[in-house]
Design a protein around this motif. Structure first.
Motif, PDB file in Angstrom:
ATOM      1  N   LEU A 279     -72.433 -19.068  36.198  1.00  0.00           N
ATOM      2  CA  LEU A 279     -72.331 -20.373  35.549  1.00  0.00           C
ATOM      3  C   LEU A 279     -72.878 -20.359  34.122  1.00  0.00           C
ATOM      4  N   ARG A 280     -73.246 -19.189  33.637  1.00  0.00           N
ATOM      5  CA  ARG A 280     -73.782 -19.093  32.277  1.00  0.00           C
ATOM      6  C   ARG A 280     -72.677 -19.362  31.257  1.00  0.00           C
ATOM      7  N   PRO A 281     -73.044 -19.652  30.018  1.00  0.00           N
ATOM      8  CA  PRO A 281     -72.009 -19.843  28.988  1.00  0.00           C
ATOM      9  C   PRO A 281     -71.083 -18.630  28.907  1.00  0.00           C
ATOM     10  N   LEU A 282     -69.827 -18.875  28.565  1.00  0.00           N
ATOM     11  CA  LEU A 282     -68.812 -17.821  28.559  1.00  0.00           C
ATOM     12  C   LEU A 282     -69.208 -16.620  27.704  1.00  0.00           C
TER      13      LEU A 282
ATOM     14  N   TYR B 207     -66.431 -16.254  36.994  1.00  0.00           N
ATOM     15  CA  TYR B 207     -66.965 -17.152  35.979  1.00  0.00           C
ATOM     16  C   TYR B 207     -66.445 -18.555  36.245  1.00  0.00           C
TER      17      TYR B 207
ATOM     18  N   GLN C 105     -67.128 -22.399  34.567  1.00  0.00           N
ATOM     19  CA  GLN C 105     -67.834 -23.229  33.602  1.00  0.00           C
ATOM     20  C   GLN C 105     -68.490 -24.376  34.346  1.00  0.00           C
TER      21      GLN C 105
ATOM     22  N   ALA D 178     -69.453 -27.831  34.930  1.00  0.00           N
ATOM     23  CA  ALA D 178     -69.138 -29.204  34.552  1.00  0.00           C
ATOM     24  C   ALA D 178     -69.183 -30.007  35.843  1.00  0.00           C
TER      25      ALA D 178
ATOM     26  N   LEU E  47     -66.517 -28.850  38.730  1.00  0.00           N
ATOM     27  CA  LEU E  47     -67.060 -27.617  39.302  1.00  0.00           C
ATOM     28  C   LEU E  47     -66.441 -27.280  40.659  1.00  0.00           C
TER      29      LEU E  47
ATOM     30  N   THR F  49     -62.672 -26.372  40.382  1.00  0.00           N
ATOM     31  CA  THR F  49     -62.475 -25.063  39.772  1.00  0.00           C
ATOM     32  C   THR F  49     -62.849 -23.963  40.756  1.00  0.00           C
TER      33      THR F  49
END
Length: 166
Positions: free
Chosen positions: A19-22, A35, A37, A39, A43, A46
């Motif tokens: 869940l870390r930034p891309l 991966y 994102q 949100a 969440l 996805t």
């Protein structure tokens, strides 16, 4: 979770959800990680498109607040079992003691240069929906909507670079 718990859960087949930034995920991630994102609104949707229901999950986030919030949302969705969460940055991830991977990010210009060079070792997979595909696509790319990707992995070449468009 501590590092031993993460290694143990992964060895038992838990799916690592990053869940870390891309940019952080791309630079270094647990090999095989998915991966997603973070949100709150999307969440669970996805995750449903990317991970089979009933899977055991290990959540990896940049901080405990995100990891805990994601865990609550996922558990409330009732489809997966979150085995644990861990907050890691790139330097602690390398000390985890599991195989790591990276993901090269291409700009549209980078991809155009590859295609113009006629690189036969590049396959393009478009994971957008059919509606978006009809609005415009790269000739020669293969449409596999994200929600179908898990079932259609056999269609993705394994002996070349694969570029995903989303």
């Amino acid at each position: 979770m501590d590092h031993d718990d993460v290694r143990s859960a992964l060895a038992r087949g838990a799916v690592p959800i990053d869940l870390r930034p891309l940019a952080e995920f791309s630079a270094c991630h647990v090999a095989g990680a998915v991966y997603v994102q973070f949100a709150r609104r999307t969440l669970v949707q996805t995750l449903a498109a990317a991970v089979e229901a009933d899977a055991n999950l290990v959540l990896i986030a940049a901080d405990g607040v995100v990891a805990d919030a994601a865990s609550e949302l996922i558990q409330a969705g009732g489809k997966w079992d979150v085995r644990g969460t861990i907050a890691l940055d790139g330097s602690t991830l390398t000390r985890l003691g599991v195989p790591l991977g990276f993901l090269e990010q291409l700009t549209p210009e980078d991809l155009a240069n590859r295609l113009e060079a006629g690189n036969p070792e590049t396959e393009i997979i478009d994971v957008r929906g059919p509606f978006e595909w009809r609005l415009g696509y790269i000739p020669g790319s293969l449409l596999i909507p994200l929600g179908q990707l898990r079932q259609r992995t056999s269609e993705v070449k394994r002996d070349c670079d694969v570029v995903f468009i989303c």
